[in-house]
Design an enzyme around this catalytic site. Structure first.
Site, mmCIF file in Angstrom:
data_model
loop_
_atom_site.group_PDB
_atom_site.id
_atom_site.type_symbol
_atom_site.label_atom_id
_atom_site.label_comp_id
_atom_site.label_asym_id
_atom_site.label_seq_id
_atom_site.Cartn_x
_atom_site.Cartn_y
_atom_site.Cartn_z
ATOM 1 N N LYS A 1 -19.804 -21.555 -62.339
ATOM 2 C CA LYS A 1 -18.601 -21.199 -61.917
ATOM 3 C C LYS A 1 -17.629 -20.353 -62.615
ATOM 4 C CE LYS A 1 -14.755 -23.121 -62.546
ATOM 5 N NZ LYS A 1 -13.572 -24.095 -62.427
ATOM 6 N N CYS B 1 -12.435 -27.293 -36.325
ATOM 7 C CA CYS B 1 -12.672 -27.942 -37.461
ATOM 8 C C CYS B 1 -13.486 -29.463 -37.452
ATOM 9 C CB CYS B 1 -11.612 -28.229 -38.588
ATOM 10 S SG CYS B 1 -11.986 -28.922 -40.233
#
Length: 390
Positions: A300, A386
Protein backbone atom coordinates in the site's frame (compact mmCIF):
# COMPACT_ATOMS: atom_id res chain seq x y z
CA UNK A 1 -55.94 3.57 -109.52
CA UNK A 2 -56.52 5.07 -112.95
CA UNK A 3 -60.19 5.45 -112.07
CA UNK A 4 -59.39 7.67 -109.10
CA UNK A 5 -60.22 11.30 -109.30
CA UNK A 6 -57.53 13.90 -109.42
CA UNK A 7 -58.01 14.94 -105.78
CA UNK A 8 -58.04 11.33 -104.49
CA UNK A 9 -54.94 10.55 -106.53
CA UNK A 10 -53.14 13.52 -105.00
CA UNK A 11 -54.03 12.41 -101.44
CA UNK A 12 -52.85 8.87 -102.19
CA UNK A 13 -49.42 9.91 -103.43
CA UNK A 14 -49.03 12.31 -100.51
CA UNK A 15 -49.67 9.54 -97.97
CA UNK A 16 -47.37 7.19 -99.89
CA UNK A 17 -44.53 9.72 -99.78
CA UNK A 18 -44.98 10.26 -96.07
CA UNK A 19 -45.01 6.54 -95.37
CA UNK A 20 -41.90 5.97 -97.50
CA UNK A 21 -39.98 8.77 -95.71
CA UNK A 22 -41.03 7.58 -92.24
CA UNK A 23 -40.12 3.95 -92.77
CA UNK A 24 -36.78 4.71 -94.40
CA UNK A 25 -35.84 6.79 -91.35
CA UNK A 26 -36.23 3.67 -89.12
CA UNK A 27 -33.34 1.23 -89.84
CA UNK A 28 -34.95 -1.54 -87.79
CA UNK A 29 -37.66 -2.01 -90.42
CA UNK A 30 -35.72 -1.59 -93.72
CA UNK A 31 -38.99 -1.91 -95.57
CA UNK A 32 -38.89 -2.20 -99.34
CA UNK A 33 -41.15 -0.22 -101.68
CA UNK A 34 -43.23 -3.36 -102.20
CA UNK A 35 -44.31 -3.23 -98.58
CA UNK A 36 -45.45 0.36 -98.84
CA UNK A 37 -49.18 0.53 -99.01
CA UNK A 38 -52.06 2.39 -97.54
CA UNK A 39 -51.97 0.21 -94.43
CA UNK A 40 -48.44 1.45 -93.63
CA UNK A 41 -48.60 4.73 -91.83
CA UNK A 42 -46.72 6.91 -89.46
CA UNK A 43 -48.76 5.53 -86.57
CA UNK A 44 -47.76 1.92 -87.40
CA UNK A 45 -44.05 2.69 -87.43
CA UNK A 46 -44.18 4.76 -84.24
CA UNK A 47 -45.79 1.88 -82.31
CA UNK A 48 -42.64 -0.25 -82.62
CA UNK A 49 -41.66 -0.03 -78.92
CA UNK A 50 -38.65 -2.31 -79.26
CA UNK A 51 -37.16 -0.11 -81.91
CA UNK A 52 -37.78 3.05 -79.88
CA UNK A 53 -36.00 1.47 -76.85
CA UNK A 54 -32.93 0.53 -78.89
CA UNK A 55 -32.83 3.89 -80.60
CA UNK A 56 -33.06 5.77 -77.30
CA UNK A 57 -30.26 3.67 -75.77
CA UNK A 58 -28.02 4.24 -78.78
CA UNK A 59 -28.59 7.98 -78.52
CA UNK A 60 -27.75 7.91 -74.78
CA UNK A 61 -24.57 5.93 -75.41
CA UNK A 62 -23.50 8.41 -78.07
CA UNK A 63 -24.14 11.26 -75.64
CA UNK A 64 -22.00 9.53 -72.98
CA UNK A 65 -19.14 9.03 -75.45
CA UNK A 66 -19.30 12.61 -76.59
CA UNK A 67 -19.13 13.87 -72.99
CA UNK A 68 -22.63 15.35 -72.81
CA UNK A 69 -24.73 13.41 -70.34
CA UNK A 70 -28.36 14.48 -69.95
CA UNK A 71 -28.67 11.93 -67.18
CA UNK A 72 -25.84 13.57 -65.26
CA UNK A 73 -27.48 16.98 -65.61
CA UNK A 74 -30.61 15.74 -63.89
CA UNK A 75 -28.92 13.49 -61.38
CA UNK A 76 -27.37 16.16 -59.15
CA UNK A 77 -30.57 16.72 -57.20
CA UNK A 78 -31.26 13.04 -56.65
CA UNK A 79 -30.77 11.34 -53.31
CA UNK A 80 -28.51 8.32 -52.97
CA UNK A 81 -31.48 5.93 -53.08
CA UNK A 82 -32.89 7.53 -56.28
CA UNK A 83 -29.41 7.55 -57.78
CA UNK A 84 -29.03 3.84 -57.12
CA UNK A 85 -32.44 3.21 -58.74
CA UNK A 86 -31.42 5.22 -61.83
CA UNK A 87 -28.21 3.24 -62.22
CA UNK A 88 -30.16 0.00 -61.81
CA UNK A 89 -32.50 1.03 -64.62
CA UNK A 90 -29.55 2.09 -66.78
CA UNK A 91 -27.98 -1.33 -66.28
CA UNK A 92 -31.14 -2.99 -67.63
CA UNK A 93 -31.08 -0.71 -70.68
CA UNK A 94 -27.41 -1.49 -71.24
CA UNK A 95 -28.14 -5.19 -70.99
CA UNK A 96 -30.89 -4.96 -73.60
CA UNK A 97 -28.60 -2.91 -75.86
CA UNK A 98 -25.84 -5.51 -75.56
CA UNK A 99 -28.10 -8.15 -77.16
CA UNK A 100 -28.15 -8.44 -80.95
CA UNK A 101 -31.32 -7.04 -82.54
CA UNK A 102 -32.69 -8.65 -85.69
CA UNK A 103 -34.63 -6.69 -88.27
CA UNK A 104 -37.50 -7.93 -90.37
CA UNK A 105 -35.14 -8.01 -93.38
CA UNK A 106 -32.77 -10.41 -91.62
CA UNK A 107 -30.08 -7.84 -90.89
CA UNK A 108 -28.41 -7.60 -87.53
CA UNK A 109 -27.93 -4.45 -85.47
CA UNK A 110 -24.94 -4.96 -83.12
CA UNK A 111 -24.51 -2.84 -79.98
CA UNK A 112 -22.01 -0.04 -80.27
CA UNK A 113 -20.61 -0.38 -76.71
CA UNK A 114 -20.53 -3.05 -74.03
CA UNK A 115 -22.16 -2.86 -70.60
CA UNK A 116 -18.78 -2.22 -68.91
CA UNK A 117 -18.01 0.63 -71.28
CA UNK A 118 -21.39 2.20 -70.67
CA UNK A 119 -20.85 2.16 -66.89
CA UNK A 120 -17.35 3.62 -67.34
CA UNK A 121 -18.84 6.50 -69.30
CA UNK A 122 -21.46 7.05 -66.57
CA UNK A 123 -18.69 7.10 -63.94
CA UNK A 124 -16.71 9.66 -65.94
CA UNK A 125 -19.78 11.85 -66.33
CA UNK A 126 -20.57 11.63 -62.60
CA UNK A 127 -17.04 12.77 -61.74
CA UNK A 128 -17.30 15.64 -64.21
CA UNK A 129 -20.51 16.79 -62.53
CA UNK A 130 -19.23 16.16 -58.95
CA UNK A 131 -21.76 13.39 -58.37
CA UNK A 132 -20.96 11.22 -55.32
CA UNK A 133 -20.10 7.59 -55.89
CA UNK A 134 -23.26 5.50 -55.70
CA UNK A 135 -21.70 2.62 -53.78
CA UNK A 136 -20.10 4.84 -51.13
CA UNK A 137 -23.36 6.77 -50.72
CA UNK A 138 -25.29 3.58 -50.12
CA UNK A 139 -22.77 2.39 -47.56
CA UNK A 140 -22.89 5.73 -45.81
CA UNK A 141 -26.66 5.82 -45.61
CA UNK A 142 -26.91 2.23 -44.40
CA UNK A 143 -27.12 1.97 -40.63
CA UNK A 144 -27.16 -1.60 -39.32
CA UNK A 145 -29.27 -2.36 -36.32
CA UNK A 146 -27.22 -2.54 -33.12
CA UNK A 147 -27.49 -5.56 -30.94
CA UNK A 148 -28.69 -5.05 -27.40
CA UNK A 149 -25.19 -5.68 -26.03
CA UNK A 150 -23.75 -2.89 -28.18
CA UNK A 151 -26.51 -0.45 -27.25
CA UNK A 152 -26.00 -1.07 -23.55
CA UNK A 153 -22.20 -0.97 -23.79
CA UNK A 154 -20.88 0.59 -20.53
CA UNK A 155 -18.65 3.63 -20.61
CA UNK A 156 -15.80 1.82 -18.91
CA UNK A 157 -15.10 -0.17 -22.10
CA UNK A 158 -13.87 3.05 -23.68
CA UNK A 159 -11.20 3.48 -21.01
CA UNK A 160 -7.65 2.23 -21.22
CA UNK A 161 -7.88 -0.96 -19.26
CA UNK A 162 -5.59 -3.91 -18.55
CA UNK A 163 -8.16 -5.86 -16.58
CA UNK A 164 -7.59 -9.54 -16.01
CA UNK A 165 -11.20 -10.30 -15.11
CA UNK A 166 -14.34 -9.66 -17.16
CA UNK A 167 -16.41 -9.39 -13.98
CA UNK A 168 -17.79 -5.97 -13.07
CA UNK A 169 -19.79 -4.99 -9.96
CA UNK A 170 -23.36 -3.86 -10.56
CA UNK A 171 -23.81 -0.07 -10.93
CA UNK A 172 -20.23 0.66 -9.91
CA UNK A 173 -19.95 3.63 -12.27
CA UNK A 174 -23.02 5.24 -10.76
CA UNK A 175 -21.69 4.59 -7.25
CA UNK A 176 -18.34 6.14 -8.15
CA UNK A 177 -20.04 9.15 -9.71
CA UNK A 178 -22.02 9.71 -6.51
CA UNK A 179 -18.87 9.49 -4.40
CA UNK A 180 -17.23 12.12 -6.61
CA UNK A 181 -20.23 14.36 -6.06
CA UNK A 182 -20.05 13.88 -2.27
CA UNK A 183 -16.30 14.57 -2.31
CA UNK A 184 -16.34 17.63 -4.55
CA UNK A 185 -15.76 20.03 -1.63
CA UNK A 186 -12.42 18.32 -0.80
CA UNK A 187 -12.63 19.10 2.91
CA UNK A 188 -11.79 15.68 4.39
CA UNK A 189 -8.67 15.23 6.55
CA UNK A 190 -6.89 13.40 3.73
CA UNK A 191 -7.31 16.49 1.54
CA UNK A 192 -5.47 18.80 3.91
CA UNK A 193 -3.18 16.33 5.67
CA UNK A 194 -2.27 13.79 3.00
CA UNK A 195 1.31 12.59 2.53
CA UNK A 196 1.89 14.87 -0.46
CA UNK A 197 0.44 17.90 1.35
CA UNK A 198 2.38 17.65 4.63
CA UNK A 199 5.68 17.16 2.81
CA UNK A 200 7.76 20.21 1.86
CA UNK A 201 7.24 20.67 -1.87
CA UNK A 202 9.82 23.51 -1.88
CA UNK A 203 12.57 21.26 -0.57
CA UNK A 204 15.08 19.60 -2.93
CA UNK A 205 13.46 16.73 -4.89
CA UNK A 206 15.37 14.06 -2.95
CA UNK A 207 14.29 15.50 0.39
CA UNK A 208 10.68 15.89 -0.75
CA UNK A 209 10.50 12.25 -1.84
CA UNK A 210 12.10 11.18 1.44
CA UNK A 211 9.49 13.12 3.40
CA UNK A 212 6.67 11.50 1.39
CA UNK A 213 8.07 8.11 2.33
CA UNK A 214 8.39 8.97 6.04
CA UNK A 215 4.89 10.46 6.20
CA UNK A 216 3.42 7.22 4.83
CA UNK A 217 5.46 5.15 7.28
CA UNK A 218 4.11 7.28 10.14
CA UNK A 219 0.50 7.13 8.88
CA UNK A 220 0.13 3.40 9.51
CA UNK A 221 -2.40 2.87 12.33
CA UNK A 222 -2.38 6.63 12.93
CA UNK A 223 -4.89 9.40 12.36
CA UNK A 224 -4.06 12.03 9.78
CA UNK A 225 -4.03 14.79 12.38
CA UNK A 226 -1.34 12.99 14.42
CA UNK A 227 0.73 12.20 11.33
CA UNK A 228 0.55 15.81 10.12
CA UNK A 229 1.70 17.13 13.51
CA UNK A 230 4.61 14.66 13.63
CA UNK A 231 5.77 15.61 10.13
CA UNK A 232 5.61 19.28 11.09
CA UNK A 233 8.02 18.66 13.96
CA UNK A 234 10.35 16.58 11.75
CA UNK A 235 10.49 19.33 9.12
CA UNK A 236 11.40 21.91 11.76
CA UNK A 237 14.11 19.57 13.01
CA UNK A 238 15.43 18.97 9.51
CA UNK A 239 13.84 16.10 7.60
CA UNK A 240 16.51 14.72 5.29
CA UNK A 241 18.44 11.45 5.25
CA UNK A 242 21.69 12.72 6.74
CA UNK A 243 20.07 14.71 9.57
CA UNK A 244 17.71 11.87 10.60
CA UNK A 245 20.66 9.45 10.73
CA UNK A 246 22.53 11.80 13.07
CA UNK A 247 19.47 12.14 15.36
CA UNK A 248 19.32 9.86 18.38
CA UNK A 249 16.50 7.37 18.79
CA UNK A 250 15.20 9.14 21.87
CA UNK A 251 14.95 12.50 20.14
CA UNK A 252 13.41 10.92 17.06
CA UNK A 253 10.84 9.16 19.27
CA UNK A 254 9.90 12.45 20.90
CA UNK A 255 9.44 14.04 17.47
CA UNK A 256 7.03 11.41 16.12
CA UNK A 257 5.14 10.63 19.33
CA UNK A 258 2.17 9.83 19.70
CA UNK A 259 2.08 8.04 16.33
CA UNK A 260 0.85 4.48 16.60
CA UNK A 261 3.64 1.99 17.38
CA UNK A 262 6.07 4.92 17.53
CA UNK A 263 8.91 2.90 19.06
CA UNK A 264 8.87 0.38 16.23
CA UNK A 265 8.63 3.18 13.70
CA UNK A 266 11.74 4.84 15.10
CA UNK A 267 13.61 1.63 14.37
CA UNK A 268 12.18 1.36 10.84
CA UNK A 269 12.98 4.98 10.02
CA UNK A 270 16.60 4.63 11.11
CA UNK A 271 17.14 1.39 9.18
CA UNK A 272 15.45 2.75 6.04
CA UNK A 273 17.46 5.98 6.15
CA UNK A 274 20.70 4.02 6.37
CA UNK A 275 19.77 1.89 3.33
CA UNK A 276 18.84 4.99 1.32
CA UNK A 277 22.16 6.66 2.15
CA UNK A 278 24.27 3.62 1.28
CA UNK A 279 22.40 2.15 -1.67
CA UNK A 280 20.42 4.97 -3.34
CA UNK A 281 22.58 8.05 -2.75
CA UNK A 282 20.14 9.60 -0.27
CA UNK A 283 17.15 9.19 -2.61
CA UNK A 284 14.30 6.68 -2.46
CA UNK A 285 13.81 3.70 -4.84
CA UNK A 286 11.70 4.24 -7.96
CA UNK A 287 10.08 0.81 -8.11
CA UNK A 288 7.49 -0.99 -6.00
CA UNK A 289 9.74 -4.01 -5.54
CA UNK A 290 12.63 -1.99 -4.15
CA UNK A 291 10.35 0.10 -1.94
CA UNK A 292 8.78 -3.03 -0.43
CA UNK A 293 12.26 -4.26 0.46
CA UNK A 294 12.67 -1.35 2.89
CA UNK A 295 11.84 -1.97 6.59
CA UNK A 296 8.25 -1.07 7.49
CA UNK A 297 7.12 -0.49 3.88
CA UNK A 298 4.33 -2.60 2.37
CA UNK A 299 2.52 -2.68 -0.99
CA UNK A 300 0.00 0.00 0.00
CA UNK A 301 2.75 2.45 0.94
CA UNK A 302 4.85 1.52 -2.09
CA UNK A 303 2.07 2.27 -4.61
CA UNK A 304 1.21 5.56 -2.89
CA UNK A 305 4.90 6.58 -2.83
CA UNK A 306 5.17 5.85 -6.55
CA UNK A 307 2.15 8.02 -7.23
CA UNK A 308 2.93 10.95 -4.90
CA UNK A 309 6.74 11.00 -5.06
CA UNK A 310 7.45 9.71 -8.57
CA UNK A 311 4.12 10.64 -10.23
CA UNK A 312 3.75 7.09 -11.54
CA UNK A 313 0.65 4.93 -11.13
CA UNK A 314 1.71 1.35 -10.44
CA UNK A 315 -1.27 0.06 -8.46
CA UNK A 316 -4.05 0.90 -6.03
CA UNK A 317 -3.23 1.88 -2.48
CA UNK A 318 -5.68 0.06 -0.22
CA UNK A 319 -5.85 1.11 3.43
CA UNK A 320 -8.51 0.37 6.01
CA UNK A 321 -10.97 2.86 4.48
CA UNK A 322 -10.66 1.51 0.92
CA UNK A 323 -10.85 -2.05 2.23
CA UNK A 324 -14.03 -1.37 4.20
CA UNK A 325 -15.87 0.67 1.55
CA UNK A 326 -15.17 -1.62 -1.40
CA UNK A 327 -16.52 -4.57 0.57
CA UNK A 328 -19.65 -2.62 1.49
CA UNK A 329 -20.27 -1.54 -2.10
CA UNK A 330 -19.72 -5.04 -3.44
CA UNK A 331 -16.67 -4.12 -5.48
CA UNK A 332 -15.13 -7.50 -4.71
CA UNK A 333 -16.52 -10.79 -5.97
CA UNK A 334 -16.24 -12.33 -2.51
CA UNK A 335 -15.74 -10.53 0.83
CA UNK A 336 -12.05 -10.05 1.58
CA UNK A 337 -10.40 -10.09 5.00
CA UNK A 338 -7.13 -8.30 4.30
CA UNK A 339 -6.43 -5.01 2.45
CA UNK A 340 -3.89 -6.76 0.25
CA UNK A 341 -6.56 -9.20 -0.94
CA UNK A 342 -8.83 -6.26 -1.68
CA UNK A 343 -6.10 -4.58 -3.71
CA UNK A 344 -5.67 -7.64 -5.91
CA UNK A 345 -9.43 -7.91 -6.42
CA UNK A 346 -9.72 -4.25 -7.44
CA UNK A 347 -6.79 -4.34 -9.81
CA UNK A 348 -8.30 -7.37 -11.55
CA UNK A 349 -11.36 -5.52 -12.83
CA UNK A 350 -11.12 -1.76 -12.21
CA UNK A 351 -10.01 0.13 -15.35
CA UNK A 352 -6.51 1.48 -14.94
CA UNK A 353 -7.59 5.05 -15.63
CA UNK A 354 -9.39 5.07 -12.25
CA UNK A 355 -6.47 3.77 -10.18
CA UNK A 356 -4.94 7.17 -9.49
CA UNK A 357 -8.07 8.66 -7.87
CA UNK A 358 -9.80 5.75 -6.18
CA UNK A 359 -7.66 5.80 -3.00
CA UNK A 360 -8.03 9.52 -2.40
CA UNK A 361 -11.78 9.47 -3.11
CA UNK A 362 -12.60 6.50 -0.92
CA UNK A 363 -10.36 7.52 1.99
CA UNK A 364 -12.06 10.92 2.28
CA UNK A 365 -15.48 9.31 1.80
CA UNK A 366 -14.68 6.89 4.62
CA UNK A 367 -13.53 9.70 6.90
CA UNK A 368 -16.72 11.73 6.46
CA UNK A 369 -19.70 9.54 5.54
CA UNK A 370 -18.98 5.82 5.26
CA UNK A 371 -17.58 5.63 8.80
CA UNK A 372 -16.37 2.35 10.35
CA UNK A 373 -19.05 2.56 13.05
CA UNK A 374 -22.48 4.13 12.48
CA UNK A 375 -22.02 5.20 8.86
CA UNK A 376 -24.11 8.16 7.75
CA UNK A 377 -26.17 6.24 5.22
CA UNK A 378 -28.97 8.83 5.32
CA UNK A 379 -26.51 11.39 3.85
CA UNK A 380 -25.10 9.04 1.22
CA UNK A 381 -26.18 9.37 -2.41
CA UNK A 382 -25.65 5.63 -2.83
CA UNK A 383 -28.15 4.57 -0.20
CA UNK A 384 -30.60 3.20 -2.80
CA UNK A 385 -27.94 1.22 -4.70
CA UNK A 386 -25.63 0.16 -1.85
CA UNK A 387 -25.72 -3.55 -0.87
CA UNK A 388 -24.61 -2.64 2.67
CA UNK A 389 -27.59 -0.29 3.15
CA UNK A 390 -30.05 -2.87 1.84
Amino acid sequence: MMNLSKSSRSKYFTRLAVSRQTCLSHPCQLLSTDNLCENVSVEACSKNKKFKKVQTMEANIQDHESGSCPLADNIQGLSSSNLALSVKRSSKCAESASKETFTSAGNVIKPKVSIAESFQSVEKSSKAYDIPNVESSIKFDYKPELQSEEVLKPDYQNDVCESKSSWRPYQWLEQLSNIREMRKSRDAPVDTMGCDVISDSKAPPKDYRYQVLLSLMLSSQTKDQVTSAAMGRLREHGCNVSNILSTSDDVLGQLIYPAGFWKKKVKYIKQTSEILANKYGGDIPNSVEDLCSLPGVGPKMAHLVMKCAWNTVTGIGVDTHVHRITNRLGWVQKPTKQPEDTRKELEDWLPRSYWSEVNHLLVGFGQQICLPVRPKCDQCLNQSICPFKK
